[in-house]
Design a protein around this motif. Sequence first.
Motif, PDB file in Angstrom:
ATOM      1  N   TYR A  48       0.833  -1.203   0.000  1.00 17.94           N
ATOM      2  CA  TYR A  48       0.000   0.000   0.000  1.00 17.94           C
ATOM      3  C   TYR A  48       0.872   1.259   0.000  1.00 17.94           C
ATOM      4  N   VAL A  49       1.894   1.282   0.867  1.00 17.16           N
ATOM      5  CA  VAL A  49       2.756   2.459   0.950  1.00 17.16           C
ATOM      6  C   VAL A  49       3.482   2.682  -0.376  1.00 17.16           C
ATOM      7  N   ASP A  50       3.931   1.610  -1.010  1.00 14.55           N
ATOM      8  CA  ASP A  50       4.625   1.734  -2.291  1.00 14.55           C
ATOM      9  C   ASP A  50       3.696   2.294  -3.366  1.00 14.55           C
ATOM     10  N   PRO A  55      -0.081   6.035   4.771  1.00 15.49           N
ATOM     11  CA  PRO A  55      -1.526   6.044   5.056  1.00 15.49           C
ATOM     12  C   PRO A  55      -1.849   7.092   6.109  1.00 15.49           C
ATOM     13  N   TYR A  56      -2.500   8.163   5.692  1.00 12.32           N
ATOM     14  CA  TYR A  56      -2.785   9.270   6.601  1.00 12.32           C
ATOM     15  C   TYR A  56      -4.283   9.471   6.824  1.00 12.32           C
ATOM     16  N   ALA A  57      -5.134   9.094   5.848  1.00 14.49           N
ATOM     17  CA  ALA A  57      -6.577   9.293   6.006  1.00 14.49           C
ATOM     18  C   ALA A  57      -7.089   8.432   7.150  1.00 14.49           C
ATOM     19  N   ASN A  58      -8.079   8.955   7.873  1.00  9.14           N
ATOM     20  CA  ASN A  58      -8.573   8.250   9.060  1.00  9.14           C
ATOM     21  C   ASN A  58      -9.001   6.821   8.765  1.00  9.14           C
ATOM     22  N   CYS A  63      -7.891   1.080   9.232  1.00 11.40           N
ATOM     23  CA  CYS A  63      -7.751  -0.244   8.610  1.00 11.40           C
ATOM     24  C   CYS A  63      -6.383  -0.838   8.922  1.00 11.40           C
ATOM     25  N   CYS A  64      -5.345  -0.006   8.887  1.00 10.13           N
ATOM     26  CA  CYS A  64      -4.000  -0.492   9.226  1.00 10.13           C
ATOM     27  C   CYS A  64      -3.937  -0.957  10.676  1.00 10.13           C
ATOM     28  N   MET A 230       6.699  11.383  -3.053  1.00  8.08           N
ATOM     29  CA  MET A 230       5.955  10.242  -2.543  1.00  8.08           C
ATOM     30  C   MET A 230       4.540  10.257  -3.100  1.00  8.08           C
ATOM     31  N   PRO A 231       4.040   9.146  -3.616  1.00  6.18           N
ATOM     32  CA  PRO A 231       2.700   9.135  -4.223  1.00  6.18           C
ATOM     33  C   PRO A 231       1.630   9.628  -3.274  1.00  6.18           C
ATOM     34  N   ARG A 232       0.887  10.627  -3.718  1.00  5.78           N
ATOM     35  CA  ARG A 232      -0.257  11.184  -2.994  1.00  5.78           C
ATOM     36  C   ARG A 232       0.118  11.707  -1.618  1.00  5.78           C
ATOM     37  N   ALA A 233       1.389  11.984  -1.400  1.00  8.65           N
ATOM     38  CA  ALA A 233       1.819  12.388  -0.070  1.00  8.65           C
ATOM     39  C   ALA A 233       1.172  13.686   0.386  1.00  8.65           C
TER      40      ALA A 233
END
Length: 342
Positions: A48-50, A55-58, A63-64, A230-233
């Motif tokens: 997912y991170v790649d 993952p920042y959204a609530n 989920c993490c 970073m993607p969508r950072a």
Amino acid sequence: MLASPCMTDLLRPAPPDKKTDRALRARRGAARLRLLAWPVYFGVLAWYVDENGLPYANDVVFCCLIGALVAASVHSGRGLRGSLLVLRDWVPVMAVVWVYSLLRGYGAHTPWPVRFEPQLSIDTFLGGGETWTVRLQEWLYHPGRPRWYDYAGVAVYMSHFFVIFVTLAVLWRRDHGRFRQLLAGYVLLTYVGFATYILYPADPPWLTSLQGHMPDVTRVVQDLLNSSGMPRAGSIFENGSQFANDVAAMPSLHAAYPMLLAVFFWRTANRPARVLLAAYPPAMAFVLVYGAEHFIIDVLVGWAYAAGVWYALDRFLRARRAKRERRAGETSGEPAGKPAGA
């Protein structure tokens, strides 16, 4: 001397019982699941991170966390029962936070005018004629040439999206009573902040600057995240989201949550932990003011909200505990507060 057929039958191992064989296979399968729980979890998280960045959204953070708790449950041998307990306790929490996020977005459209004058005036007074956001960026910020403290500031800022949830997850595993207390404080503080956003919509410094009411400033964290590759950072700052609310600045919940953790853990923390608890709120406050995310008064009100919410909740919990002890004493025939058999 040759063994007789009867003796040969006795020496031959008995065929395994089908029920026992199924139990052995089940135990082996459970053992394999325990070994695979964490590798599978970290493999999915790394993927997912790649693909998407941190993952920042609530919803993704929850989920993490839920995935980590399920993995820990499977690894410890609790299996399905432990996983169901995780879902029982955490899915409602996720729902509450998701509802807040949705309401926060709708809260951007209130009938009251958006305010910036009081915050700007107070911060200008505190800065001796200029806001501390402007002063700090003049001294420290170098566009296109970030310093080490800029990257440290990004880490502190982004911790807002993880620290309190990870802390709740640790308490859920170790002390369920404290988990419920901190969760109650978090939810109450969040919704009190939301009520204030509705009644007092307020511009942050970066938006006040864009409107020409103060000198130009840069959103330092956004600037570094957008240039990180970073993607969508940097997508937490995108406009147009149903969850976005650019005028939810008073109070600063970014500042309030570190203070909530400090007042919650202070009584039971050891000295090294108290150093961290004492350092976290001012570190976050510095990043918020330097990065043009909040005025100083937003931070101070956030701290006051956190202290006030926890004080009120702590008083309520103490009163409820005392009431329960009185009832227990009346039931046992002992005076309230007197140990049985004393």
